[in-house]
Write a protein that holds these residues in place. Structure first.
Motif, mmCIF file in Angstrom:
data_model
loop_
_atom_site.group_PDB
_atom_site.id
_atom_site.type_symbol
_atom_site.label_atom_id
_atom_site.label_comp_id
_atom_site.label_asym_id
_atom_site.label_seq_id
_atom_site.Cartn_x
_atom_site.Cartn_y
_atom_site.Cartn_z
ATOM 1 N N ASN A 209 0.800 -1.218 0.000
ATOM 2 C CA ASN A 209 0.000 0.000 0.000
ATOM 3 C C ASN A 209 0.839 1.277 0.000
ATOM 4 N N THR A 210 2.147 1.138 0.026
ATOM 5 C CA THR A 210 3.026 2.299 -0.015
ATOM 6 C C THR A 210 4.411 1.846 -0.471
ATOM 7 N N ASP A 211 5.229 2.784 -0.940
ATOM 8 C CA ASP A 211 6.634 2.464 -1.168
ATOM 9 C C ASP A 211 7.243 2.008 0.162
ATOM 10 N N LEU A 212 8.201 1.114 0.096
ATOM 11 C CA LEU A 212 8.797 0.603 1.332
ATOM 12 C C LEU A 212 10.313 0.816 1.333
ATOM 13 N N HIS A 213 10.881 0.858 2.538
ATOM 14 C CA HIS A 213 12.314 1.095 2.721
ATOM 15 C C HIS A 213 13.055 -0.226 2.531
ATOM 16 N N SER A 214 14.054 -0.192 1.665
ATOM 17 C CA SER A 214 14.728 -1.458 1.357
ATOM 18 C C SER A 214 15.599 -1.952 2.505
ATOM 19 N N ARG A 345 -6.047 -9.769 -21.368
ATOM 20 C CA ARG A 345 -6.221 -11.082 -20.742
ATOM 21 C C ARG A 345 -4.854 -11.708 -20.455
ATOM 22 N N HIS A 346 -3.940 -11.595 -21.406
ATOM 23 C CA HIS A 346 -2.594 -12.142 -21.207
ATOM 24 C C HIS A 346 -1.945 -11.535 -19.967
ATOM 25 N N LEU A 347 -1.996 -10.200 -19.865
ATOM 26 C CA LEU A 347 -1.333 -9.522 -18.741
ATOM 27 C C LEU A 347 -1.973 -9.923 -17.418
ATOM 28 N N GLU A 348 -3.272 -10.066 -17.415
ATOM 29 C CA GLU A 348 -3.951 -10.447 -16.178
ATOM 30 C C GLU A 348 -3.645 -11.902 -15.810
ATOM 31 N N GLU A 349 -3.598 -12.766 -16.823
ATOM 32 C CA GLU A 349 -3.323 -14.185 -16.540
ATOM 33 C C GLU A 349 -1.878 -14.407 -16.110
ATOM 34 N N GLN A 350 -0.968 -13.624 -16.670
ATOM 35 C CA GLN A 350 0.451 -13.800 -16.353
ATOM 36 C C GLN A 350 0.866 -12.985 -15.128
ATOM 37 N N ALA A 351 -0.075 -12.284 -14.512
ATOM 38 C CA ALA A 351 0.268 -11.436 -13.356
ATOM 39 C C ALA A 351 1.025 -12.264 -12.318
ATOM 40 N N PRO A 352 2.214 -11.797 -11.925
ATOM 41 C CA PRO A 352 2.982 -12.553 -10.925
ATOM 42 C C PRO A 352 2.244 -12.604 -9.587
ATOM 43 N N GLN A 353 2.605 -13.579 -8.785
ATOM 44 C CA GLN A 353 2.018 -13.731 -7.454
ATOM 45 C C GLN A 353 2.265 -12.467 -6.614
ATOM 46 N N GLY A 354 1.252 -12.076 -5.849
ATOM 47 C CA GLY A 354 1.478 -11.031 -4.863
ATOM 48 C C GLY A 354 1.387 -9.617 -5.387
ATOM 49 N N CYS A 355 0.689 -9.416 -6.490
ATOM 50 C CA CYS A 355 0.493 -8.051 -6.963
ATOM 51 C C CYS A 355 -0.854 -7.946 -7.648
ATOM 52 N N THR A 356 -1.275 -6.713 -7.883
ATOM 53 C CA THR A 356 -2.495 -6.476 -8.633
ATOM 54 C C THR A 356 -2.106 -5.851 -9.965
ATOM 55 N N VAL A 357 -2.606 -6.422 -11.035
ATOM 56 C CA VAL A 357 -2.324 -5.887 -12.371
ATOM 57 C C VAL A 357 -3.608 -5.296 -12.924
ATOM 58 N N SER A 358 -3.571 -4.035 -13.308
ATOM 59 C CA SER A 358 -4.750 -3.477 -13.969
ATOM 60 C C SER A 358 -4.353 -2.920 -15.332
ATOM 61 N N VAL A 359 -5.223 -3.144 -16.292
ATOM 62 C CA VAL A 359 -4.933 -2.772 -17.673
ATOM 63 C C VAL A 359 -6.024 -1.829 -18.156
ATOM 64 N N GLU B 269 3.296 -12.941 10.734
ATOM 65 C CA GLU B 269 3.176 -12.756 9.291
ATOM 66 C C GLU B 269 1.847 -12.112 8.907
ATOM 67 N N GLU B 270 0.774 -12.557 9.536
ATOM 68 C CA GLU B 270 -0.549 -12.031 9.184
ATOM 69 C C GLU B 270 -0.637 -10.534 9.455
ATOM 70 N N LYS B 271 -0.082 -10.141 10.624
ATOM 71 C CA LYS B 271 -0.133 -8.728 11.013
ATOM 72 C C LYS B 271 0.629 -7.868 10.005
ATOM 73 N N LEU B 272 1.791 -8.362 9.597
ATOM 74 C CA LEU B 272 2.608 -7.596 8.661
ATOM 75 C C LEU B 272 1.922 -7.498 7.304
ATOM 76 N N LYS B 273 1.351 -8.605 6.841
ATOM 77 C CA LYS B 273 0.665 -8.585 5.551
ATOM 78 C C LYS B 273 -0.476 -7.565 5.568
ATOM 79 N N GLN B 274 -1.192 -7.555 6.679
ATOM 80 C CA GLN B 274 -2.303 -6.614 6.801
ATOM 81 C C GLN B 274 -1.780 -5.171 6.782
ATOM 82 N N GLN B 275 -0.699 -4.960 7.534
ATOM 83 C CA GLN B 275 -0.117 -3.607 7.617
ATOM 84 C C GLN B 275 0.330 -3.104 6.247
ATOM 85 N N LEU B 276 0.906 -3.975 5.454
ATOM 86 C CA LEU B 276 1.455 -3.568 4.153
ATOM 87 C C LEU B 276 0.448 -3.688 3.020
ATOM 88 N N GLY B 277 -0.695 -4.289 3.298
ATOM 89 C CA GLY B 277 -1.684 -4.477 2.238
ATOM 90 C C GLY B 277 -1.250 -5.512 1.214
#
Lengths: 455, 455
Positions: A209-214, A345-359, B269-277
């Protein structure tokens, strides 16, 4: 054509003087301070059409610049030709690079220099003069003729499609002819019989939900840039083909004749590489010759790509979103909306795990093709043969001119692109000009074309 | 530690009042209008060090804010401790969110609220008070002590590395102790024994000598965005590992004890996932537990990515250049310069056909590690046990504090990070505070540490 040659030749000086009058009007459609000039150019053309004997001449006001309509419809059983052209011109900056002022037409080396000389006042004017020639010589035209001349081509023709849709019957015709393109070379005429279509998409990929610190999260959470790279890398295969299912399904393959035409025209690979500063030309499909790839094959290009930090120095951020802009060039019989759907459809189907892809879907434009062996193209070819003593080159252009397919689809008529410009005439640039060797020949070719259509 | 407990307790109010004096000075190092205040804070500390019996007190001017040096070197055969801290503070915006003014120290709920209360005036002051306690109680210190207190930590310590390099002998010591970090939780002390290092790179990929029109060249020539995507997609394998040869060669694996420590600390893990969306935490190496990935494993992150058109709408451009910014978080014993070279070589070797890849090298910072079983860490642990009745948690931080490894490498001495802050004390934010429960205990823990060092 010899029977009109004398008439055209006798009127050459007068015709050039008239064109100069039109070229003196600074009808720059993109600059509001020239709004009156654009209007004046429209009036000039309407008057000219009336003077040569065209009827029902109208200056149709739009929310932008006017469209001129005129017709001559006295050959009941003959086909009808619709002539499209435009009387607006590009801006003239940088004006200090012009050898003579852009709106003071000047003849040097048998070329007429002025903004609009070739694009498109000069070429459009040839049709007016051809009609005048026929009417003066014969008292009538061999076919029915309509004119539709607009003043907004250089700003993307915002009001033309609506005008076409609302005046379908009035504009109905058997063929649309447009002279706003190039010959192949000096003395070598050309017919552009195909243009590519277009569709646009934008893909956005989001992770946290936000940029994160590496330092705190690096190595633990998804990086939107990484996932976008992963996603986009699925769009082409290792042979440069677009890797989207069914993308090529509707592609009309080149005929053997077309392939021979393209091959016969030749292609100076070394010269192009030098011009572009490239060591090789390895975009697109590896197993397709370059001249075919850029004209007859569809593409998928990432026009833009961005995510995270682009400033100076270093920012140890894990971006939570990344974006890409994509456009495709399309060929017949691909449907732009269908291709957008396939890619989405391709972009949505190939969307990597753990992200939301909108086209999101952007502009579309249909590809255009009038087959080389179609009667209208063949009649234009005969007209060129008649006047230039040479068969035209059949060209596919890789670019898109949406109004061409708008005419094609809206009026359900073939479009013939008969260019009389030369490739080095500086359109859109300083010192635009038109070679006068194609002035009389252009008029005569159009006369011949109209006569061919009768038979 | 009971023998100093009474002394510290008796002086508690006086000690807190002295800290308040220091906290009242708005020594914001980043704002030039506070330059005099920063100087005043330096003088205050120098005076304090003199008053408690430290010797050779110097306020060393730099091109920025001064560094304070002091020593007490009368235990010829005992080890020498160097205390590092900083007296500058962060800006206070947004000031309206402070419940009491940032430079009017106020005690509420046994917490002292003020900018700098925990970062780092409050924590640094504990060392001054520990030395005073020992000198007042015993007339001498158990070991030799040096202070090096700077005024530019919040602006990246621009002048400290040079000071360290030029005063190597003067600052020589057996251990560096820094209190500028957190405990694990209320009542649970912590020693941060490892920080990650850093290196930065930027990669630029170029194709043709200019952006090209996708109508004229699309499908024929290389698109810099495509090639960059292709290149960057080689940097990680499908298991999330960095795919650069020899990248992991020098990585010191976690000991079994460290793994147990990390596991014992738990992770919600659950708490962190929720925090980061996020629906899952799938960055980095898939086969490594999250808490290890973010602290003990190196990373390669694309912090920025850009090429071509990013504006509104559509631009049918084939970009001729594309760029990415990369940083790595590194762990012992990785060498930042070596890792930069490996990545540079990888990018150059994997450069796709028909483009030029250039890689520029950015900042570097060494990773830091003082092994848990090293004597200095163990003595600090005993001191915590002595005062808090509890073994400290051994923490690895995923971030980078370059000055820590600067001290480590420049002085060739282990660094012990003994934090007395709590994780929710709002450092760098409004309502920064320090829990007074760690004030006397902090002083006593440092006294105990110095005594442990003697043995």
């Amino acid at each position: 054509m010899s029977r009109y040659a004398e008439f055209v030749s006798n009127n050459h000086n007068q015709n050039v003087e008239e064109l100069k009058e039109l070229l003196r009007i600074p009808s720059i459609s993109s600059l509001s301070e020239h709004k009156e000039d654009v209007q004046q150019a429209a009036s000039w053309i309407a008057d000219k059409l009336k003077n040569i004997g065209m009827e029902n001449v109208e200056v149709v006001q739009t929310k932008g610049h006017p469209i001129i309509y005129a017709d001559w419809l006295h050959q009941e059983n003959a086909p009808t030709v619709l002539v499209y052209g435009h009387y607006d011109v590009q801006p003239v900056d940088p004006v200090h690079l012009w050898e003579t002022p852009p709106f003071e037409p000047t003849i040097r080396d048998e070329k007429i220099f002025a903004r609009g000389a070739t694009d498109d006042k000069g070429q459009m004017f040839l049709h007016i003069k051809a009609v005048e020639t026929l009417l003066e010589s014969e008292g009538k035209l061999p076919v029915n003729v309509k004119f539709c001349i607009e003043g907004e081509e250089e700003i993307g023709s915002p009001h033309l499609p609506q005008f076409l849709a609302e005046n379908n019957e009035k504009l109905s015709c058997d063929v649309v002819v447009i002279s706003d393109s190039d010959m192949w070379d000096r003395g070598v005429p050309a017919i552009t019989y195909s243009l590519r279509g277009l569709c646009a998409l934008e893909v956005s990929l989001k992770t946290a939900n936000t940029d994160l610190h590496s330092g705190m999260f690096g190595g633990g959470v998804q990086n939107a840039n990484h996932l976008l790279v992963q996603l986009l890398s699925t769009l082409h295969d290792s042979n440069g083909k677009v890797n989207v299912a069914h993308f090529y399904d509707d592609v009309l393959e080149l005929t053997e004749f077309e392939k021979e035409q393209i091959q016969a025209l030749g292609f100076d690979e070394e010269k192009l590489k030098q011009q572009l500063g490239l060591t090789d030309l390895t975009g697109g499909e590896h197993n397709v010759p370059y001249p075919e790839r850029i004209s007859s094959r569809p593409t998928l290009e990432m026009n833009g790509l961005w995510g995270g930090f682009q400033g100076e120095g270093t920012k140890t951020v894990i971006p939570n979103q990344a974006h890409a802009k994509i456009t495709c060039r399309l060929v017949n019989n691909q449907n732009p909306e269908k291709i957008q759907d396939l890619i989405k459809r391709h972009l949505e189907e190939q969307a990597p795990q753990g992200c939301t892809v909108s086209v999101s879907l952007g502009d579309t434009g249909n590809p255009f093709l009038t087959p080389i062996d179609s009667p209208m193209i063949q009649k234009a070819a005969e007209a060129y043969q008649d006047v230039y003593g040479k068969s035209p080159v059949y060209k596919r252009e890789g670019g898109s001119i949406p109004i061409v397919s708008d005419f094609n689809q809206s009026l359900n008529a073939p479009v013939v692109l008969m260019g009389f410009g030369l490739p080095d005439e500086n359109l859109h640039a300083p010192n635009e000009h038109f070679n006068l060797e194609n002035f009389d020949k252009g008029i005569l070719t159009i006369c011949s074309f109209l006569e061919q259509l009768k038979s």
